[in-house]
Design an enzyme around this catalytic site. Structure first.
Site, PDB file in Angstrom:
ATOM      1  N   THR A 142       0.868  -1.187   0.000  1.00 53.17           N
ATOM      2  CA  THR A 142       0.000   0.000   0.000  1.00 53.17           C
ATOM      3  C   THR A 142       0.903   1.236   0.000  1.00 53.17           C
ATOM      4  O   THR A 142       1.322   1.686  -1.052  1.00 53.17           O
ATOM      5  CB  THR A 142      -0.976  -0.004   1.188  1.00 53.17           C
ATOM      6  OG1 THR A 142      -0.249  -0.231   2.409  1.00 53.17           O
ATOM      7  CG2 THR A 142      -2.023  -1.078   1.032  1.00 53.17           C
ATOM      8  N   LYS A 168       3.840  -6.887   4.095  1.00 50.23           N
ATOM      9  CA  LYS A 168       3.610  -5.493   3.744  1.00 50.23           C
ATOM     10  C   LYS A 168       3.380  -4.723   5.020  1.00 50.23           C
ATOM     11  O   LYS A 168       2.893  -5.255   6.026  1.00 50.23           O
ATOM     12  CB  LYS A 168       2.436  -5.327   2.775  1.00 50.23           C
ATOM     13  CG  LYS A 168       1.053  -5.673   3.301  1.00 50.23           C
ATOM     14  CD  LYS A 168       0.389  -4.658   4.184  1.00 50.23           C
ATOM     15  CE  LYS A 168       0.310  -3.307   3.519  1.00 50.23           C
ATOM     16  NZ  LYS A 168      -0.337  -2.318   4.490  1.00 50.23           N
ATOM     17  N   THR A 179       0.434  -3.386  12.220  1.00 45.15           N
ATOM     18  CA  THR A 179      -0.514  -3.210  11.125  1.00 45.15           C
ATOM     19  C   THR A 179       0.129  -3.660   9.836  1.00 45.15           C
ATOM     20  O   THR A 179       0.781  -2.920   9.144  1.00 45.15           O
ATOM     21  CB  THR A 179      -0.997  -1.776  10.985  1.00 45.15           C
ATOM     22  OG1 THR A 179      -2.048  -1.787  10.053  1.00 45.15           O
ATOM     23  CG2 THR A 179       0.017  -0.832  10.567  1.00 45.15           C
ATOM     24  N   GLU A 265       6.700   4.765   7.246  1.00 40.93           N
ATOM     25  CA  GLU A 265       6.271   5.929   6.470  1.00 40.93           C
ATOM     26  C   GLU A 265       7.112   7.161   6.823  1.00 40.93           C
ATOM     27  O   GLU A 265       7.101   7.623   7.966  1.00 40.93           O
ATOM     28  CB  GLU A 265       4.787   6.192   6.699  1.00 40.93           C
ATOM     29  CG  GLU A 265       3.916   5.135   6.052  1.00 40.93           C
ATOM     30  CD  GLU A 265       2.447   5.252   6.395  1.00 40.93           C
ATOM     31  OE1 GLU A 265       1.651   4.616   5.686  1.00 40.93           O
ATOM     32  OE2 GLU A 265       2.102   5.953   7.360  1.00 40.93           O
ATOM     33  N   ASN A 388       0.240  10.485   5.582  1.00 43.41           N
ATOM     34  CA  ASN A 388      -1.009  10.136   6.253  1.00 43.41           C
ATOM     35  C   ASN A 388      -2.087  11.197   6.122  1.00 43.41           C
ATOM     36  O   ASN A 388      -3.276  10.900   6.221  1.00 43.41           O
ATOM     37  CB  ASN A 388      -0.741   9.797   7.724  1.00 43.41           C
ATOM     38  CG  ASN A 388      -0.112   8.426   7.852  1.00 43.41           C
ATOM     39  OD1 ASN A 388      -0.776   7.413   7.710  1.00 43.41           O
ATOM     40  ND2 ASN A 388       1.209   8.391   8.075  1.00 43.41           N
ATOM     41  N   THR A 393      -6.764  10.030  -0.467  1.00 44.16           N
ATOM     42  CA  THR A 393      -6.961  10.751  -1.731  1.00 44.16           C
ATOM     43  C   THR A 393      -6.092  10.187  -2.838  1.00 44.16           C
ATOM     44  O   THR A 393      -5.236   9.368  -2.598  1.00 44.16           O
ATOM     45  CB  THR A 393      -6.659  12.242  -1.547  1.00 44.16           C
ATOM     46  OG1 THR A 393      -5.300  12.380  -1.106  1.00 44.16           O
ATOM     47  CG2 THR A 393      -7.595  12.855  -0.548  1.00 44.16           C
TER      48      THR A 393
END
Length: 393
Positions: A142, A168, A179, A265, A388, A393
């Site tokens: 993702t 992932k 997660t 991230e 985040n 979007t």
């Protein structure tokens, strides 16, 4: 890479948007022993609820996983979609649908586009003839920036076997299942009880020892399948090969867990937090996790600021037993704090140099006992907020 009796496939189903493969499958040619752990979040995605039911039987044939849509908080329609996905795959394969586990990752609260998924499944089945595990690793991404895969090999009962896995995860990462999704396969024959036991130990020492942002997902799944196609006598806890198998399984899981942290991230640092000298391992873990999850500590790592005071503060509020007059702290081998007090001299300069490296260790000794724990974390950068803020979007 050959893993006897396993086949892999990935196709584009345009689940969130077109342009990439986002639907994948791992198939065992024969019924495989399985074990799994799932999120401890009380809000669980439909595929997690269904997966828990099916893994309880101890035997699986396939996992079908999509990215781009979590199928979480989708009510009865979401559960129906998870069951329909598994049933459609089972029909195409000609196997019992109870032996198919669906898995999902992506945006929460959006219904799965079932027509697109069903349209893509025949191609997914056809792709099993030429797909690879790397295809699966890429399709389940993702916000990941790279595919995560690990392979290790061993010998049991004189027969060579392979343990390989994909994962992932990059954000919404915390312990007690991060997660993330991870699927590990082996062609070794493994006793069901020993598979569950060794997998739980592997997860506890890997996926449950990482944190990126202290947020827990609704979809966390780590699953292992062992199909026995290597031809060895089943490995049990009493087997001479048990130790090697457990080590290989743990090694693959730890490789994948560390890759998730490295891909955190917006991360620019990979940080190992070692706590020793605690009154118990549980206390050491409390202290390590408090440091690893502290936004103030993580932003200091990003700024390459040797702000040891934030680290001691996190240890102090962690819930672990602490005598501040006994605590010492090092960045790698650079002593910063002794007896709870800054050592002075050129420690600040040397400590800041350590924090400029892409990977470093924070070593904390509580000097109260023999308890110890290791946790892996990343820093917080500007990009974490950007990623985040724009996720849906």
């Amino acid at each position: 890479m050959m893993i006897k009796g396993f086949r892999f496939s990935a196709v584009e189903a345009a689940i969130k948007k077109p342009g990439r493969k986002d639907l994948a499958m791992i198939l065992s040619e024969v019924p495989a022993a399985c074990a799994a752990t799932f999120t401890s979040n009380k809000v669980k995605a439909a595929p997690v609820l269904l997966g828990q039911e099916r893994v309880a039987g101890g035997i699986l044939r396939a996992v079908v996983v999509n990215s781009g849509n979590a199928n979480a908080c989708t009510g009865n329609p979401g559960m129906a979609a998870a069951r329909e996905t598994a049933a459609f795959v089972a029909k195409e394969l000609g196997v019992d649908e109870a032996l198919i586990v669906p898995s999902s990752t992506g945006v929460i609260g959006v219904q799965l586009p079932m027509e697109r998924i069903k349209t893509a499944i025949p191609g997914l089945i056809k792709g099993l003839d030429g797909g690879t595990l790397d295809d699966v690793a890429k399709a389940i991404m993702t916000t990941d920036t790279f595919a995560k895969m690990s392979v290790r090999q061993g010998v049991a009962d004189g027969k060579p076997y392979t343990v390989a896995g994909v994962a992932k995860g990059a954000g919404m990462i915390r312990p007690d299942m991060a997660t993330m999704l991870s699927f590990i396969v082996t062609d070794a024959a493994v006793d069901a009880d020993f598979l569950r036991q060794s997998f739980r130990a592997a997860v506890n020492a890997s996926f449950n020892c990482i944190t990126v942002d202290n947020d827990m997902s609704t979809n966390d799944t780590a699953l292992v399948m062992a199909n026995g196609m290597a031809g060895n006598a089943p490995i049990s806890s009493a087997s001479p090969d048990a130790g090697q198998f457990a080590e290989l399984l743990s090694g693959v899981a730890l490789d994948l867990a560390k890759a998730i942290v490295r891909d955190g991230e917006g991360a620019t640092k990979f940080v190992t937090i070692n706590v020793s000298g605690a009154v118990s391992d549980a206390d050491a873990r409390l202290a390590a996790m408090a440091v690893a999850n502290s936004p103030l500590v993580k932003t200091a790592f990003f700024g390459q600021d040797a702000n040891w005071g934030r680290i001691l503060a996190a240890v102090g509020y962690s819930g672990a037993a602490v005598d501040q007059t006994q605590v010492s702290l090092r960045f790698d081998d650079v002593l910063m704090v002794s007896g709870g007090v800054f050592v002075g001299g050129d420690a600040e300069k040397k400590g800041s140099e350590v924090l400029k490296k892409p990977e470093f260790k924070v070593n904390i000794d509580l000097a109260l006992g023999t308890g110890r724990s290791t946790v892996y974390t990343s820093d917080f950068s500007y990009d974490y907020v950007k990623i985040n803020a724009d996720y849906r979007t």
